[in-house]
Scaffold this active site. Sequence first.
Site, short mmCIF file in Angstrom:
data_model
loop_
_atom_site.label_atom_id
_atom_site.label_comp_id
_atom_site.label_asym_id
_atom_site.label_seq_id
_atom_site.Cartn_x
_atom_site.Cartn_y
_atom_site.Cartn_z
N ASN A 105 1.27 -4.71 -9.67
CA ASN A 105 1.79 -3.40 -9.28
C ASN A 105 2.73 -3.56 -8.10
O ASN A 105 2.36 -4.14 -7.08
CB ASN A 105 0.66 -2.46 -8.88
CG ASN A 105 1.16 -1.06 -8.56
OD1 ASN A 105 1.55 -0.32 -9.45
ND2 ASN A 105 1.15 -0.70 -7.29
N GLU A 106 3.96 -3.07 -8.25
CA GLU A 106 4.95 -3.11 -7.17
C GLU A 106 4.92 -4.46 -6.46
O GLU A 106 4.74 -4.56 -5.25
CB GLU A 106 4.72 -1.97 -6.18
CG GLU A 106 4.97 -0.60 -6.78
CD GLU A 106 4.83 0.53 -5.77
OE1 GLU A 106 5.44 1.59 -5.97
OE2 GLU A 106 4.11 0.34 -4.76
N LYS A 124 -5.11 9.67 -0.01
CA LYS A 124 -5.77 10.92 -0.39
C LYS A 124 -4.87 12.14 -0.17
O LYS A 124 -5.09 13.19 -0.78
CB LYS A 124 -7.09 11.10 0.35
CG LYS A 124 -7.01 11.09 1.86
CD LYS A 124 -8.41 11.22 2.46
CE LYS A 124 -8.40 11.06 3.98
NZ LYS A 124 -8.09 9.65 4.36
N PHE A 125 -3.86 12.02 0.70
CA PHE A 125 -2.94 13.13 0.91
C PHE A 125 -1.61 12.94 0.18
O PHE A 125 -0.66 13.67 0.42
CB PHE A 125 -2.71 13.35 2.40
CG PHE A 125 -3.94 13.82 3.12
CD1 PHE A 125 -4.56 15.02 2.77
CD2 PHE A 125 -4.51 13.05 4.12
CE1 PHE A 125 -5.70 15.45 3.42
CE2 PHE A 125 -5.66 13.46 4.77
CZ PHE A 125 -6.27 14.68 4.41
N HIS A 126 -1.55 11.93 -0.68
CA HIS A 126 -0.40 11.74 -1.57
C HIS A 126 -0.58 12.69 -2.75
O HIS A 126 -1.62 12.72 -3.39
CB HIS A 126 -0.36 10.29 -2.04
CG HIS A 126 0.91 9.90 -2.75
ND1 HIS A 126 1.34 10.48 -3.91
CD2 HIS A 126 1.85 8.96 -2.43
CE1 HIS A 126 2.46 9.92 -4.30
NE2 HIS A 126 2.80 9.00 -3.42
N ARG A 134 -4.10 -3.56 0.61
CA ARG A 134 -3.88 -4.05 -0.75
C ARG A 134 -2.83 -5.15 -0.69
O ARG A 134 -2.21 -5.37 0.34
CB ARG A 134 -3.44 -2.92 -1.69
CG ARG A 134 -2.07 -2.33 -1.40
CD ARG A 134 -1.75 -1.19 -2.36
NE ARG A 134 -0.33 -0.87 -2.36
CZ ARG A 134 0.23 0.13 -3.04
NH1 ARG A 134 -0.53 0.91 -3.78
NH2 ARG A 134 1.53 0.35 -3.00
N GLU A 188 6.71 5.68 -11.52
CA GLU A 188 6.09 6.47 -10.46
C GLU A 188 7.13 7.33 -9.76
O GLU A 188 8.23 6.87 -9.46
CB GLU A 188 5.45 5.58 -9.39
CG GLU A 188 4.18 4.86 -9.75
CD GLU A 188 3.60 4.12 -8.55
OE1 GLU A 188 3.92 4.50 -7.40
OE2 GLU A 188 2.86 3.15 -8.76
N TRP A 242 3.11 8.62 3.36
CA TRP A 242 3.49 7.46 4.16
C TRP A 242 4.77 7.66 4.97
O TRP A 242 5.23 6.75 5.65
CB TRP A 242 3.65 6.24 3.25
CG TRP A 242 4.40 6.50 1.98
CD1 TRP A 242 3.87 6.82 0.76
CD2 TRP A 242 5.82 6.45 1.79
NE1 TRP A 242 4.87 6.99 -0.17
CE2 TRP A 242 6.08 6.77 0.43
CE3 TRP A 242 6.90 6.18 2.63
CZ2 TRP A 242 7.36 6.82 -0.10
CZ3 TRP A 242 8.19 6.23 2.10
CH2 TRP A 242 8.40 6.54 0.74
#
Length: 701
Positions: free
Chosen positions: A178-179, A386-388, A140, A337, A345
Site C-alpha cells: 500500500n502506497e 479516526k478523524f479521516h 506503519r 483513494e 493529516w
Amino acid sequence: MALTDANLPADPTVPTSGPSPDDAPGGRPGWPTGLQGFGYGGDYNPEQWPQVTRLEDVELMVEAGVTIVSVAIFAWATIEPAEGEHHFEWLDETMDRLHAAGIRVALATATASPPPWLTARHPEILPQTADGTVLWQGGRQSYSVTHPLFREYALRMATLVAERYATHPALALWHVDNEIGCHVPRDYSDAAASAFRSWLAERYSTVEALNEAWGTAFWSQRYSAFEDVLPPRSAPTYANPTQQLDFDRFSSDALLGYYRDLRDALRVITPEVPITTNFMMSSATKGMDYYRWSPEVDVVANDHYTIASAADRHVELAFSADLSRGIAGGRPWILMEHSTSAVNWQPRNRPKLPGEMLRNSLAHVARGADAVMFFQWRQSKAGAEKFHSSMVPHAGRDTDVWRSTVTLGETLKKLAPVVGSTVRSRAALLFDYEAWWAGELDSHPTQQLRYTDEVLSTYTALWNRGVSTDVVHPSADLSGYDLVVVPTLYLVSDADAANVAAAAERGATVVVTYFSGIVDVNDHVRLGGYPGAFRTLLGVSTEEFYTLQEDETVHLSGSGERVAGTFAADLWTEKTHLRGATAVATYDDGPLAGLPAVTRAEVGAAGGSAWYVGARLNAAGVAAVVDAALADAGLTGEAEVPAGVEVVRRHAEDGTAYLFVLNHTAEDATVKTTGTDLLTGSPVDGSLSVPAAGVAVVQEA
C-alpha cells in the site's frame, strides 16, 4: 533473493507479461476481472469492527451502489498474530459475503504494516533516516524493503494470501502492499547501503566509471572500491550532488523491486488476475519515478488528496489526474483513494464544501479514471486516522457525507456509457521525476526554487483556458502535439532534448522556462552557456543567473507584437543574449534592464517555434505567454466557459464525445454544446446551464 534484484532491467519501458485482453471483460487488458461499469468503493477494513457492523456494511454497500472494495491492506497482524499462527476465518467470511452481494474485491497482500512481533524479534529490518535515527514500530511501513529477511517474510505472507484465495470468485485484482514509499521513500540503513552498492556496481560496472559520473576529483572524494561507498547520510556539509541523485534513483528502483517481487509471487499462483499497487501521483510526492513503475503494473492506480487550505485545490487535482493518465499511457486508470470530506493529516483539516466531493470525483473521471474509490469505507473509531472522513461517517446514514456517497454511486451508474473512453489532447506538459530530484538539490543558485511551482504555474494557465493537457515524460512520443511546454527541466538527457527539438522541427510550438537543460544525466553542467541542451533550439545564450532576494521584484514589458503589457518577475531572472531568437519581452528595470526576458525563435520549415521564458513571471505574465503560445499553436479550449469552470472531453472509439463541465464557482455558468445531459437525461440544444458548484456530463450529438 539477491539484493541486486531491487534493480530494474536494462529497458524499464518494456512491460512485464500479465493478463491478456482475453482475460478481461470487454477485452480490457489488466482491468479488474468481472468489474462492469465504473468501479466504485473504497478501502474496507472489517477487522476493525464486530460482526453486527460487518453485516450492516454489506447492506449499506448495496444501497450506495458499491461495486469494488480493497480488503486486507493492513491485516497482517490480524491474519498472523504470532509467527506461524494464521487466522483467515474472518477474511473467508468477508470474501464470501462480498461475493454474495455482487461486490468485487481488490485483495491486498496484507504486507503494508508488519506486525509488532516481527519487528520486535528482528529490529534489523527497521529503516533509518540519514542521521541514523531508527524508525521504530508503532506507525506503519516500519520496514526496510532492501532487507532480505523482511523481503522473505513479506513474500511468505503474500504467498499465503494468494494460495488461499486464488480461485475465490470475488477476487478481481491484486493490491500489492500500500502506497509503497509513502512514509519511507529513502532508507539509509545498512541493508540499504549494501543494496545501493550493488545497484551502483550494476549501473557503472567499474569504480572508475562511478568516479567520472560523480565528479569525485572535487573535494577528494575519489573511490577505490564500491565497498567504500555509502548512502548520502548526514555529513559536515553538502553531499556529492550526483551521489544524492543516484541514491534517489536507487531508492525508487529498490521500492519498485519490492513491488515486483510480491507481484511475481502472485503471478505464479494466479496468472490470470491483474495486479497493481496504489501510486501517489501529485505535486507533493517526489520519491518514486512512476514513469519507471507504470510498465510493471497491469493497471495504473492512484491515491490523491486535495489541500484544504488551497483555494484552487481543484487545479492541482486536475494536474494529478492528467499525470495519472500520462503515466497510464492514456489508458483508463483507477482512482484508488481520495476523501469524501476532511482528512486527518493536514494542519487544518477543513471538510469539503457542498458538492465538492462530487466535483472532485468527476474531475478524476473526466481526466481518465474508470474507477472511483475512497479511503475508507467506514470511518474508524480508533487509531491515527479516526478523524479521516469516509463513505460511512461516524454519525451514520443521516448525514450529508452519506447522502453524497449514495449520490455519487447513482451518478456513476448514469455515466456508464463513458467507461472506456479516453482524453485526446493536443497540448503536452513535460514532467520528469529525475529533473525534480536534481533540480531541488542543495548548493544551487537559490534554495527557494520548487520544481512543481513552475509546473503548476504553467499548467494552471492552461487549465484556466480549458486546454486539455497530457502530462508526459520528455521521452514520450510528441508527434501528436501542437504545443509542448517544458517547465524548469533542469536535468535532461541528450535524447530527450533532441526529442523536444524534433517536436518544434515538425511544426509544434515549444515553450521552455528558466533553469532548463542545465545539466546532463550525471548532474554535470552543460558548458558553453545556459540553457545548455536547449540553447541551439531556443536561439539564446544565458551567461549568468540573476536570482532575486526575498520580496525583490523586477518588471518587464512585452514588445506588443505577440505579448503586450507589463509584468513582474521574482526569484529568478537571467542575463540572456539573443543568438537567432527575437525578444518578445524585455526587462524594464533592475540590473538586466533592456535585456530579453522572453524570446521566440522560428524553427524548421514546418512553421514550428521555440519560446524561452528566462524569468519566474507572475500569474499575469504566465497567462500572457501561454495565450501567445496557444495562438502560435492554433489551440483553443474544449469549450468557452467562465473563469473557474472546468471543461474536459472524453472520446469513445465509435466517435462519441462526452463533455464534462464542473462549475467550481458560486455562480451559474453557461456552456455551448448539443446532445444529452447524462445526469438528468435532458436534451441539450446548443446551450447548457450548470448551477453554481454543480456538474454536467453531455453526450454530444
